[in-house]
Motif scaffolding. Structure first.
Motif, mmCIF file in Angstrom:
data_model
loop_
_atom_site.group_PDB
_atom_site.id
_atom_site.type_symbol
_atom_site.label_atom_id
_atom_site.label_comp_id
_atom_site.label_asym_id
_atom_site.label_seq_id
_atom_site.Cartn_x
_atom_site.Cartn_y
_atom_site.Cartn_z
ATOM 1 N N UNK A 179 0.946 -1.221 0.000
ATOM 2 C CA UNK A 179 0.026 -0.167 -0.047
ATOM 3 C C UNK A 179 0.886 1.245 -0.078
ATOM 4 N N UNK A 180 0.588 2.007 -0.809
ATOM 5 C CA UNK A 180 1.469 3.352 -1.021
ATOM 6 C C UNK A 180 1.209 4.464 0.159
ATOM 7 N N UNK A 181 2.261 5.361 0.056
ATOM 8 C CA UNK A 181 2.061 6.460 1.339
ATOM 9 C C UNK A 181 0.345 7.232 1.006
ATOM 10 N N UNK A 182 0.118 7.412 0.003
ATOM 11 C CA UNK A 182 -1.145 8.287 -0.083
ATOM 12 C C UNK A 182 -2.330 7.351 0.137
ATOM 13 N N UNK A 183 -2.117 6.103 -0.162
ATOM 14 C CA UNK A 183 -3.164 5.104 0.111
ATOM 15 C C UNK A 183 -3.335 5.172 1.709
#
Length: 139
Positions: free
Chosen positions: A1-5
């Motif tokens: 999972x990405x930072x923005x997610x």
């Protein structure tokens, strides 16, 4: 999972809790930012909570207008929070492509709400995305 997610998920947690407790989301977030009991809060989480709160009246009006057959109060609280974040990103976050805003909202709904929620969130945000350029022009 990405930072923005992850930031979206954290913003969802704050908005959901504030909704259930009937408190201001920005105040709740400020308590979290100043606390040593929780992990640090990402800048994008702060931007989302502050943005949703600043534009909440308009966001809720648009959701109510485009959520066919549903009132805001009748929706699950998680769906309300997901839609608020998705709509904020759709209309006010210029660096987030429309498709990404919708996809991220649908993913949050898939992981955290009912089986019908992803389709519902996609439908509401999809209807608004069709007129997003017109809406942005008058914001």
């Amino acid at each position: 999972m990405g930072a923005r997610s992850k930031a979206r998920k954290r913003a969802l947690d704050v908005l959901y809790e504030a909704d259930l407790r009937g408190v201001d989301p920005v105040t709740l977030l400020a308590d979290r930012v100043g606390s040593t009991d929780v992990p640090p809060v990402n800048d994008y989480t702060i931007a989302l909570v502050e943005g949703v709160t600043a534009h909440r009246s308009r966001i809720d009006d648009l959701i109510s207008e485009h959520a066919e057959g549903w009132t805001l109060q009748r929706m699950p609280a998680v769906d309300r929070a997901v839609l608020r974040i998705g709509l904020y990103e759709l209309l006010w976050a210029a660096d987030v492509p429309d498709a990404v805003a919708i996809d991220e909202a649908v993913e949050l709904a898939k992981g955290l709400s009912t089986d019908d929620s992803p389709r519902f969130v996609n439908g509401v945000l999809g209807r608004i995305a069709v007129i997003a350029d017109q809406l942005r022009a008058v914001l």
